[in-house]
Design a protein around this motif. Structure first.
Motif, PDB file in Angstrom:
ATOM      1  N   LEU A 122       0.832  -1.206   0.000  1.00  0.00           N
ATOM      2  CA  LEU A 122       0.000   0.000   0.000  1.00  0.00           C
ATOM      3  C   LEU A 122       0.865   1.254   0.000  1.00  0.00           C
ATOM      4  N   THR A 123       2.014   1.184   0.674  1.00  0.00           N
ATOM      5  CA  THR A 123       2.952   2.318   0.677  1.00  0.00           C
ATOM      6  C   THR A 123       3.566   2.506  -0.706  1.00  0.00           C
ATOM      7  N   ALA A 124       3.955   1.413  -1.348  1.00  0.00           N
ATOM      8  CA  ALA A 124       4.513   1.494  -2.706  1.00  0.00           C
ATOM      9  C   ALA A 124       3.483   2.049  -3.682  1.00  0.00           C
ATOM     10  N   MET A 125       2.228   1.686  -3.513  1.00  0.00           N
ATOM     11  CA  MET A 125       1.167   2.203  -4.373  1.00  0.00           C
ATOM     12  C   MET A 125       0.970   3.702  -4.158  1.00  0.00           C
ATOM     13  N   ALA A 126       1.118   4.151  -2.909  1.00  0.00           N
ATOM     14  CA  ALA A 126       1.026   5.587  -2.629  1.00  0.00           C
ATOM     15  C   ALA A 126       2.180   6.342  -3.286  1.00  0.00           C
ATOM     16  N   TYR A 127       3.380   5.755  -3.243  1.00  0.00           N
ATOM     17  CA  TYR A 127       4.537   6.380  -3.897  1.00  0.00           C
ATOM     18  C   TYR A 127       4.328   6.456  -5.408  1.00  0.00           C
ATOM     19  N   ASP A 128       3.762   5.412  -5.979  1.00  0.00           N
ATOM     20  CA  ASP A 128       3.473   5.404  -7.419  1.00  0.00           C
ATOM     21  C   ASP A 128       2.523   6.540  -7.780  1.00  0.00           C
ATOM     22  N   ARG A 129       1.471   6.734  -6.990  1.00  0.00           N
ATOM     23  CA  ARG A 129       0.522   7.823  -7.260  1.00  0.00           C
ATOM     24  C   ARG A 129       1.180   9.189  -7.064  1.00  0.00           C
ATOM     25  N   TYR A 130       2.062   9.284  -6.074  1.00  0.00           N
ATOM     26  CA  TYR A 130       2.780  10.540  -5.822  1.00  0.00           C
ATOM     27  C   TYR A 130       3.622  10.937  -7.042  1.00  0.00           C
ATOM     28  N   VAL A 131       4.376   9.977  -7.584  1.00  0.00           N
ATOM     29  CA  VAL A 131       5.219  10.273  -8.751  1.00  0.00           C
ATOM     30  C   VAL A 131       4.353  10.604  -9.957  1.00  0.00           C
ATOM     31  N   ALA A 132       3.262   9.848 -10.155  1.00  0.00           N
ATOM     32  CA  ALA A 132       2.396  10.056 -11.314  1.00  0.00           C
ATOM     33  C   ALA A 132       1.754  11.434 -11.321  1.00  0.00           C
ATOM     34  N   ILE A 133       1.384  11.938 -10.145  1.00  0.00           N
ATOM     35  CA  ILE A 133       0.668  13.218 -10.073  1.00  0.00           C
ATOM     36  C   ILE A 133       1.611  14.401  -9.878  1.00  0.00           C
ATOM     37  N   CYS A 134       2.648  14.210  -9.086  1.00  0.00           N
ATOM     38  CA  CYS A 134       3.555  15.323  -8.784  1.00  0.00           C
ATOM     39  C   CYS A 134       4.677  15.476  -9.808  1.00  0.00           C
ATOM     40  N   SER A 135       5.049  14.389 -10.484  1.00  0.00           N
ATOM     41  CA  SER A 135       6.107  14.458 -11.508  1.00  0.00           C
ATOM     42  C   SER A 135       5.683  13.658 -12.743  1.00  0.00           C
ATOM     43  N   PRO A 136       4.585  14.075 -13.396  1.00  0.00           N
ATOM     44  CA  PRO A 136       4.045  13.270 -14.501  1.00  0.00           C
ATOM     45  C   PRO A 136       5.008  13.102 -15.672  1.00  0.00           C
ATOM     46  N   ILE A 216       5.831   3.751  10.094  1.00  0.00           N
ATOM     47  CA  ILE A 216       6.614   4.151   8.913  1.00  0.00           C
ATOM     48  C   ILE A 216       5.759   4.161   7.648  1.00  0.00           C
ATOM     49  N   PRO A 217       5.041   3.069   7.313  1.00  0.00           N
ATOM     50  CA  PRO A 217       4.157   3.149   6.142  1.00  0.00           C
ATOM     51  C   PRO A 217       3.100   4.247   6.268  1.00  0.00           C
ATOM     52  N   SER A 218       2.504   4.396   7.466  1.00  0.00           N
ATOM     53  CA  SER A 218       1.484   5.440   7.652  1.00  0.00           C
ATOM     54  C   SER A 218       2.062   6.821   7.377  1.00  0.00           C
ATOM     55  N   PHE A 219       3.265   7.081   7.909  1.00  0.00           N
ATOM     56  CA  PHE A 219       3.907   8.382   7.695  1.00  0.00           C
ATOM     57  C   PHE A 219       4.186   8.624   6.215  1.00  0.00           C
ATOM     58  N   LEU A 220       4.711   7.593   5.523  1.00  0.00           N
ATOM     59  CA  LEU A 220       5.039   7.743   4.110  1.00  0.00           C
ATOM     60  C   LEU A 220       3.785   7.936   3.258  1.00  0.00           C
ATOM     61  N   ILE A 221       2.714   7.211   3.597  1.00  0.00           N
ATOM     62  CA  ILE A 221       1.462   7.360   2.854  1.00  0.00           C
ATOM     63  C   ILE A 221       0.870   8.746   3.077  1.00  0.00           C
ATOM     64  N   ILE A 222       0.855   9.204   4.332  1.00  0.00           N
ATOM     65  CA  ILE A 222       0.320  10.536   4.632  1.00  0.00           C
ATOM     66  C   ILE A 222       1.147  11.616   3.937  1.00  0.00           C
ATOM     67  N   ALA A 223       2.468  11.486   4.013  1.00  0.00           N
ATOM     68  CA  ALA A 223       3.347  12.457   3.354  1.00  0.00           C
ATOM     69  C   ALA A 223       3.106  12.482   1.848  1.00  0.00           C
ATOM     70  N   SER A 224       2.922  11.301   1.253  1.00  0.00           N
ATOM     71  CA  SER A 224       2.653  11.227  -0.194  1.00  0.00           C
ATOM     72  C   SER A 224       1.359  11.938  -0.538  1.00  0.00           C
ATOM     73  N   TYR A 225       0.330  11.709   0.278  1.00  0.00           N
ATOM     74  CA  TYR A 225      -0.965  12.306  -0.036  1.00  0.00           C
ATOM     75  C   TYR A 225      -1.018  13.800   0.261  1.00  0.00           C
ATOM     76  N   VAL A 226      -0.219  14.271   1.186  1.00  0.00           N
ATOM     77  CA  VAL A 226      -0.113  15.721   1.393  1.00  0.00           C
ATOM     78  C   VAL A 226       0.435  16.376   0.128  1.00  0.00           C
ATOM     79  N   LEU A 252      -6.864   5.121  -1.385  1.00  0.00           N
ATOM     80  CA  LEU A 252      -7.035   5.798  -0.102  1.00  0.00           C
ATOM     81  C   LEU A 252      -8.133   5.134   0.731  1.00  0.00           C
ATOM     82  N   THR A 253      -9.174   4.656   0.071  1.00  0.00           N
ATOM     83  CA  THR A 253     -10.255   3.947   0.776  1.00  0.00           C
ATOM     84  C   THR A 253      -9.743   2.667   1.420  1.00  0.00           C
TER      85      THR A 253
END
Length: 318
Positions: A122-136, A216-226, A252-253
């Motif tokens: 789930l953390t890796a998936m959040a990172y994937d979405r972060y890169v896709a949206i923030c650095s398309p 650690i995963p919670s922090f990384l996921i929250i940071a990604s979504y911020v 996120l759900t």
């Protein structure tokens, strides 16, 4: 009958050779109904996640990093429920839940590894979405095949050393007195409560691993979504913002449901005896959430729905 107290027979130090999973024996009139319900849910989980795996393999539009991690997630869900549900179904059939210490250790080891792996994926998936949206523009370069495979391997293997150590420490302890677990599978908190004498070292080790894996995963996921929300709000088009939000909504759900119920159960059960409500919450994140995942990722994802439509159309033609 359930034992009262953490170790009702502390005076009797005969070492235990098996545990008794109480499961749902407190509702004997509903055993057949529960068996039917859990069997249907289990089959649905297997079919739903297998369908997602199949679609990501046969449809070229789904062969992207996002769906690569979704495929890993679906494979994980199949393994995850298969560690607990078949045993639960067997116990419901035979009306008792005796389980040897070795079988208990194996089930707990696999379950804990898969729980942690789910957190990491789930953390890796959040990172994937972060890169896709923030650095398309850099997304294809950053999320290349090599990195995706490395992240997947890390997700599947990171928890193994931690829980190898924990299971070794836990099951090298002596269990005595009450051997009944008020649960439907061998989970760590209720087993720790049956240790003879001082279980402080084992409890602290479990606390540390749980806190580490949860924080650690919670922090990384929250940071990604911020970062993701900040980037989305800067988009000039309302349509673009809606599309960007929709790509994250399913993930996120699932994160909210899984982390919320899991953290509540683990930290609550480690501070006292497992209650009926705690058992229900465990049922929620071990069985019901895996059942909801295929629904969430299919119904809320247009790409998957389109791929499913093409697959069904092709199947009908054949």
């Amino acid at each position: 009958m359930e034992c009262t107290g953490q170790n009702s027979s502390l005076g009797n130090h005969t070492a235990l050779v098996e545990f008794i999973l109480i499961g749902f024996s407190d509702v004997p009139n509903f055993q057949e109904l529960l068996f039917g319900v859990f069997l249907i849910i289990y089959v649905f989980i297997l079919m739903g996640n297998s369908l997602i795996i199949l679609l990501t393999k046969v449809d070229t539009s789904l062969q992207t990093p996002m769906y690569f991690f979704l495929m890993n997630f679906s494979m994980l869900e199949i393994c995850y429920v298969s560690v607990t549900v078949p045993r639960l179904l067997i116990d419901l059939c035979r009306q008792y839940g005796n389980i040897s210490l070795l079988a208990c250790a194996i089930q707990m080891f696999l379950f804990l590894i898969l729980v942690d792996t789910e957190c990491f994926i789930l953390t890796a998936m959040a990172y994937d979405r972060y890169v896709a949206i923030c650095s398309p523009l850099l997304y294809p370069v950053i999320m290349n095949d090599r990195l995706c495979i490395q992240l997947a391997v890390a997700c599947w293997t990171t928890a193994v050393p931690m829980h190898t150590m924990f299971i070794s420490v836990l099951f090298s302890s002596t269990f005595c007195g009450c051997n009944q677990l008020n649960h439907f599978f061998c989970d760590a908190p209720p087993v720790v409560q049956l240790i003879c004498g001082d279980a402080f070292r084992v409890k602290m080790l479990l606390y540390m691993i749980t806190a580490l894996v949860a924080s650690i995963p919670s922090f990384l996921i929250i940071a990604s979504y911020v970062k993701i929300v900040s980037a989305i709000l800067k988009l000039p088009s309302a349509t673009g913002r809606a599309k960007a939000f929709s790509t994250c909504c399913s993930h996120l759900t699932v994160v909210t449901l899984f982390f919320g119920s899991g953290i509540i159960v683990y930290f609550k059960s480690m501070t006292g005896r497992l209650t009926g409500i705690d058992k229900f919450l465990s049922l929620f994140y071990t069985i019901l959430i895996p059942m909801l995942n295929p629904i969430i990722y299919c119904l809320r994802n247009k790409d998957v729905m389109v791929a499913l439509g093409k697959f069904l159309q092709k199947w009908n033609v054949l």
